[in-house]
Design an enzyme around this catalytic site. Structure first.
Site: not given
Ligand code: IVH
Length: 752
Positions: A128, A130, A132, A238, A326, A431, A434, A449, A455
């Site tokens: 899925e 992620k 932001d 999610y 990421k 330092c 100190c 230091c 210090c």
């Molecule tokens: S699952 C136990 N799914 O990313 C599972 N998180 O870096 C916990 N987030 O705190 C999260 N999209 O706020 C999950 N498809 C997704 C997400 C997601 C964004 C965020 C969420 C989490 C953070 C972690």
């Protein structure tokens, strides 16, 4: 510390000083508010620091102003007032990160090992985007929305129910829901809504938001829900928290179920049967990222089977069954305005780049780490050139690198733009706290230091920490008394060990103490008694009291629970030293590789460079296994491990620790009282397990409060013996230890 544009308050009249003082006071108050409550920094960190310095200088020089100073001790604004707190029924977790394909391969391998699956056995995932934004937990009881809470610290969040009710994507009522249903997901703002909001605000002369995430956070955390209603927020579901019945048997089907109940789920969610499918889906999402219309910062992979998710469980703050892959790091160019030096509790002088604020991937950056003095001149820790050997000067155009939550770094410098008035930076040889000589030992990249415990920055803070409530907690010896003894030439306390020799110092302590204001026979004897009472101390308090960077109360307890004895810890940390150094070299090599890859627009070869860096160190099996054992403790990890290793390997610190140790008797930790029948028991697994892998069996047992050992001894309480158990079983029989098979063990922990 470098302080550009030194400010001389003594040249001002009181009236002028007061005018400036009031202006600064208001600026600081608003800046604190903007930063901490409205999620929208309005001035750079450097500007803020400069204002605070001037403000402090005025208060120091004009007594009437000092009496009025309200902003001196403020560390940010108080937590937003007005929202109640909600304790989450089930903790809200965050996610581990993968930065390249290799990390994803390792993740899949790790899961297979944990679950005892072969390399080709099916293991499906859901992938899925992620999102932001900020996470939100929605609790429905009998289909009615009862409350909505932000993540907060994971355990307790802010009650934002009234605001959540204004969001169109969040149903108020659900027809076909389980009696208890907690839905979790992300609140976000689309690009077009974000731009329209900023335009509207700018037209009205109001503040604008730096990015859609800040806008979403600021809008959700409005005390007046009508303001939230006017801000177009959206929500993707999610995940879930407490449930009275399961939603489905897979992640994918559970999301489908949430969709059927009226939630939005992300349309780019996909079921993937294999690793190549996962990676292909990641690439597809990466290509669409710019045109999605909302911010995403990676792709989350989750094990699809909810049974397997349950078996895999959680580490302290992240699930084992999910990872966030990421997107690559972002880069931006800006000017280096200055270099400040920070002195750590261990005396390390760390240079910090003060940058002209620049947006890197949606976040305003005004500080970046410069690591150490070699880094500034263009060398790595082995003396080899980095950035083609280009040095960094104040005034230069520098390239800033930022990846996720990582501290920003300087990746490059543009020599063609070097201004004529750029200045060479001379790393201090003393330092800044100190004024002691700061030296670099052979083979150490860091200048430290030499003031050590003289210090004041280091020593007094360390001592105060040592006597603090969660450490040694010595009655009558608080921060104030520590300052007094520290500065007392006839009765000095410079190190923790000095506390325990105080009473017997050349036989004249009592007489000397009684000469001081506020001390008499009774108070002195009370102090001695209080000190004596702490000569026997729980191991975890001793570890915490040492004030080693990154070793907090929880880390200290985890170390104590794992090793049970001080000498065992010391031996283990010493044994792990070569592997710790190799690990640090691998981190540095990885950093350099990431930067090189980001600049060349290619993928990083992390595993390759890490392996190569580690290979240049002669790490034997004993060191490797000591390091793996240390950093494998739940909640410990490499950062804490390295810091601990550095402290133990530093001769001054080690000397102080050993001197202290000689005065103390440590008590082994009390195992947490848990209702599980195996809490506090020492368990050994041997032979083949058929229903659980070793890793899983160990993690389950530890999560129930048991300690898992590798060999049978008198301390063993239970031996779990599978087929093929050999000498361990015999030994357990000889010692009269309880022996159970795998089913017996499972029955014992069932329902716990
Ligand atoms: S699952 C136990 N799914 O990313 C599972 N998180 O870096 C916990 N987030 O705190 C999260 N999209 O706020 C999950 N498809 C997704 C997400 C997601 C964004 C965020 C969420 C989490 C953070 C972690």
């Amino acid at each position: 510390m470098t302080q550009p544009g030194d400010f001389d308050p003594t040249s001002l009249t009181l009236d002028d000083a007061r005018r400036l003082f009031e202006q600064l006071q208001e600026d600081l108050r608003l800046a604190d508010l903007a930063y901490h409550q409205n999620d929208a920094p309005e001035i750079s960190d450097a500007e803020y620091d400069a204002k605070k310095r001037q403000y402090r200088a005025l208060a120091d020089n004009f007594a009437p102003l000092a009496a009025e100073a309200t902003q001196l001790n403020s560390v940010g604004a108080p937590a937003a007032a007005g929202f109640g707190k909600i304790t989450h029924a089930i903790r809200m977790m965050s996610l581990g990160n993968a930065f390249d394909d290799g990390d994803v391969v390792d993740f899949d391998k790790g899961l297979r090992k944990y679950l005892g699956l072969g390399a080709t056995a099916p293991l499906a995932y859901t992938a899925e985007p992620k999102i932001d934004g900020l996470s939100l937990s929605l609790r429905y009881e009998n289909g009615i929305l009862k409350h909505a809470a932000t993540r907060g610290d994971g355990e307790t969040g802010e009650n934002v129910t009234a605001n959540a009710r204004t969001i169109a994507d969040i149903p108020q009522e659900i027809a076909n829901a389980p009696a208890v249903l907690e839905v979790r997901g992300e609140v976000y703002m689309s690009h077009s809504d974000f731009e329209a909001l900023n335009q509207r605000h700018a037209a009205q002369g109001g503040k604008t938001f730096a990015n859609p995430r800040n806008a979403a956070a600021g809008s959700l955390r409005q005390l007046d829900p009508e303001i939230t209603r006017a801000r177009p927020l959206r929500f993707f579901a999610y995940s879930w928290g407490e449930l009275s019945e399961a939603l489905a048997s897979t992640q994918f089907a559970a999301l489908q179920r949430l969709r059927d109940m009226g939630f939005q789920t992300n349309p780019l969610t996909q079921h993937c049967e294999t690793l190549p499918e996962l990676i292909a889906h990641y690439r597809k999402i990466e290509e669409q990222r710019a045109t999605l219309g909302y911010d995403i910062d990676g792709v989350v992979y989750k094990v699809d089977s909810l049974d397997l998710q349950a078996r895999l469980g959680f580490r302290s703050t992240t699930p084992r069954w999910a990872i966030a892959h990421k997107f690559p790091a972002e880069l931006a160019w800006t000017r280096l305005e200055g270099i400040d030096i920070q002195v750590g509790r261990t005396g390390a002088l760390s240079p910090v780049a003060r940058l002209h604020p620049v947006t890197v991937g949606g976040v305003v950056v005004s500080n970046a780490t410069l690591h150490n003095e070699d880094y500034i001149v263009g060398l790595d820790s082995k003396g080899e050139e980095i950035r083609g050997g280009k040095d960094i000067r104040i005034g230069d155009w520098v390239q800033v690198y930022r990846a996720g939550d990582v501290i920003p770094k300087i990746a490059d410098v543009d020599l063609s733009k070097r201004p004529d008035d750029s200045t060479l930076y001379t790393f201090p040889t003393h330092c800044p706290e100190c004024d002691s000589l700061a030296v670099r030992e052979e083979g150490d990249a860091v200048r430290r230091c030499t003031g050590g415990l003289i210090c004041p920055a280091q020593a007094v803070e360390k001592l105060k920490h040592f006597v603090s409530r969660k450490a040694f907690d010595i009655d009558g010896l608080g921060a104030k008394q520590i300052e007094m003894f520290y500065n007392d030439p006839t009765l000095p306390i410079k190190t923790p060990a000095d506390i325990f020799t105080l009473q017997t110092r050349d036989g004249a302590t009592l007489a000397r103490l009684k000469n001081r204001e506020g001390w008499g026979d009774t108070s002195a004897n009370n102090l001695f008694a209080a000190i004596d009472a702490k000569r026997t101390i729980p191991l975890a308090r001793l570890i915490f009291g040492l004030g080693i960077r990154h070793v907090g109360e929880v880390g200290a307890r985890d170390l104590a629970l794992h090793y049970l004895d001080w000498d065992v810890i010391a031996r283990a940390v010493d044994a792990a030293r070569p592997a710790a150094l190799a690990h640090r070299a691998a981190d540095e090599a990885e950093d350099a590789e990431r930067i090189a890859a980001a600049q060349a627009g290619r993928r990083a070869r992390i595993k390759e460079v890490r392996d190569k860096a580690i290979a240049t160190y002669a790490v034997d099996d004993q060191a490797r296994s000591a390091w793996e054992d240390l950093t494998g403790i739940d909640g410990i990890g490499a950062t804490l491990g390295l810091s601990l290793s550095d402290a133990f390997a530093n001769p001054d610190e080690r000397g102080a620790i050993d001197a202290l140790r000689a005065h103390l008797t440590t008590l082994p930790p009390e195992v947490p009282t848990q209702s599980s029948p195996v809490a506090g028991k020492t368990v050994v697994f041997t032979g083949t397990l058929e229903k659980l892998t070793r890793a899983e069996a160990k993690a389950r047992a530890e999560s129930l409060g048991a300690k898992v050992a590798g060999s049978v001894s008198k301390k063993t309480d239970i031996l779990v013996a599978g087929p093929g158990a050999g000498s361990k079983e015999q030994k357990a029989r000889d010692l009269g230890i309880q022996i159970v098979d795998e089913d017996g063990w499972l029955a014992m922990i069932e329902g716990a």
